[in-house]
Design an enzyme around this catalytic site. Structure first.
Site, PDB file in Angstrom:
ATOM      1  N   CYS A 107       0.888  -1.156   0.000  1.00  0.00           N
ATOM      2  CA  CYS A 107       0.000   0.000   0.000  1.00  0.00           C
ATOM      3  C   CYS A 107       0.923   1.203   0.000  1.00  0.00           C
ATOM      4  O   CYS A 107       1.508   1.527   1.028  1.00  0.00           O
ATOM      5  CB  CYS A 107      -0.913   0.018   1.221  1.00  0.00           C
ATOM      6  SG  CYS A 107      -1.827   1.558   1.379  1.00  0.00           S
ATOM      7  N   CYS A 110      -0.537   4.346   2.235  1.00  0.00           N
ATOM      8  CA  CYS A 110      -0.530   4.273   3.706  1.00  0.00           C
ATOM      9  C   CYS A 110      -0.067   2.875   4.100  1.00  0.00           C
ATOM     10  O   CYS A 110       1.083   2.547   3.887  1.00  0.00           O
ATOM     11  CB  CYS A 110      -1.887   4.647   4.294  1.00  0.00           C
ATOM     12  SG  CYS A 110      -3.301   3.884   3.491  1.00  0.00           S
ATOM     13  N   SER A 111      -0.937   2.056   4.658  1.00  0.00           N
ATOM     14  CA  SER A 111      -0.501   0.709   5.035  1.00  0.00           C
ATOM     15  C   SER A 111      -1.664  -0.269   5.000  1.00  0.00           C
ATOM     16  O   SER A 111      -1.774  -1.140   5.844  1.00  0.00           O
ATOM     17  CB  SER A 111       0.137   0.737   6.429  1.00  0.00           C
ATOM     18  OG  SER A 111      -0.769   1.299   7.355  1.00  0.00           O
ATOM     19  N   CYS A 112      -2.562  -0.131   4.000  1.00  0.00           N
ATOM     20  CA  CYS A 112      -3.716  -1.036   3.874  1.00  0.00           C
ATOM     21  C   CYS A 112      -3.241  -2.484   3.801  1.00  0.00           C
ATOM     22  O   CYS A 112      -2.277  -2.785   3.105  1.00  0.00           O
ATOM     23  CB  CYS A 112      -4.522  -0.689   2.632  1.00  0.00           C
ATOM     24  SG  CYS A 112      -5.206   0.969   2.721  1.00  0.00           S
TER      25      CYS A 112
END
Lengths: 199, 90
Positions: A107, A110-112
């Site tokens: 991602c 962000c950090s999905c």
């Protein structure tokens, strides 16, 4: 300049904001820290990488399950009794590794991450370095993880930029024809499901 | 409008000054729609106003990796992009 320090300072700032927000919610009588803790605990209790391992083992042994998994992963989860009700709006997608094509998940924004299937993400997954480099030079990044792909294997990088969460279906290792489903599940690793390990 | 798999698209310029789910490295890029994921609230609008009713179709778009990073690998980069970010190519 130290990148580590920069990340650390930023996470301290976020942590202070969260503390202020929780204190305010408590003051207003909207919730309590204990109530929030218990919500997070119950959320994470069912979110374990063993879910992902079991799904992969089932897909390796049951062709019709595998077909459903690749076509509609949410429906396949439901058929395995994995409760996705806390992630109702999330579309899960499973992408299959083949000798011709290896998949890896990131991602960049962000950090999905598919928490329901893999539990909380490893810290490297959230690092600026991984997010920036794996789209630009995935073969090199995978080599640094110890995964050297044959030159003829192409790489597809899945950038989870929006509503869908991705999981990799690794190839079943050779020589496991006699393995039972639980023995197969024990071979699978979290990194294998992100695409930074072969299995 | 719903774009079918195989439709050639070009991404728009990334809007600055607000929230978006179009990564900067994928602006002005040419790709192909490979899947349609349904209609969702447009994050760019919702962040500015939670009551904004705008929905947008979401697609998985595949880009040849070499077209994004000329010095990169010979593979594919797939991203999930809202129709707002896309123009169709003839």
């Amino acid at each position: 300049m130290s990148v580590h320090m920069h990340d650390h300072e930023r996470s301290a700032a976020v942590s202070n904001r969260v503390k202020s927000l929780v204190a305010r919610l408590e003051r207003e009588g909207i919730t309590t820290e204990a109530e929030l803790d218990s919500l997070v605990d119950s959320f994470l209790l069912s979110a374990r990488p063993e879910n992902g391992y079991a799904i992969v083992a089932r897909a390796w042994t049951d062709p019709s399950f595998k077909a459903q998994l690749l076509d509609d992963a949410n429906a396949a989860m439901a058929s395995m009794g994995i409760d996705l009700s806390q992630w109702a709006s999330v579309t899960l997608r499973v992408v299959e590794n083949t000798p011709e094509n290896h998949n890896v998940i990131v991602c960049t924004l962000c950090s999905c991450y598919p928490i329901a299937l893999l539990g909380p993400s490893p810290s490297w997954y959230k690092s600026l370095e991984y997010r920036a480099r794996v789209v630009r030079e995935p073969r090199k990044v995978l080599e640094e993880f110890g995964l050297t792909l044959p030159p003829q294997t192409l790489i597809t990088v899945w950038d989870s930029t929006a509503e869908a969460r991705y999981m990799v279906l690794p190839m079943r290792p050779a020589g496991t024809e006699d393995y039972a489903e639980d023995e197969l599940a024990a071979l699978v690793t979290r990194n294998g499901l992100i695409g930074t390990a072969p299995v | 409008m719903t774009l079918v798999a195989g439709t050639r698209v070009r991404t728009r310029e990334q809007r600055t000054g607000g929230h978006t789910r179009l990564p900067r490295y994928l602006q002005h890029a040419q790709g192909v729609v490979v899947a349609s994921l349904g209609s969702f609230p447009l994050p760019d609008a919702v962040v500015a106003n939670p009551n904004d009713p705008r929905q947008s179709e979401l697609y998985t778009v595949a880009f040849p990796a070499w077209s994004i990073f000329p010095d990169g690998d010979n593979g594919t980069i797939c991203a999930d992009l809202f129709e707002e970010y896309l123009e169709t190519e003839s």
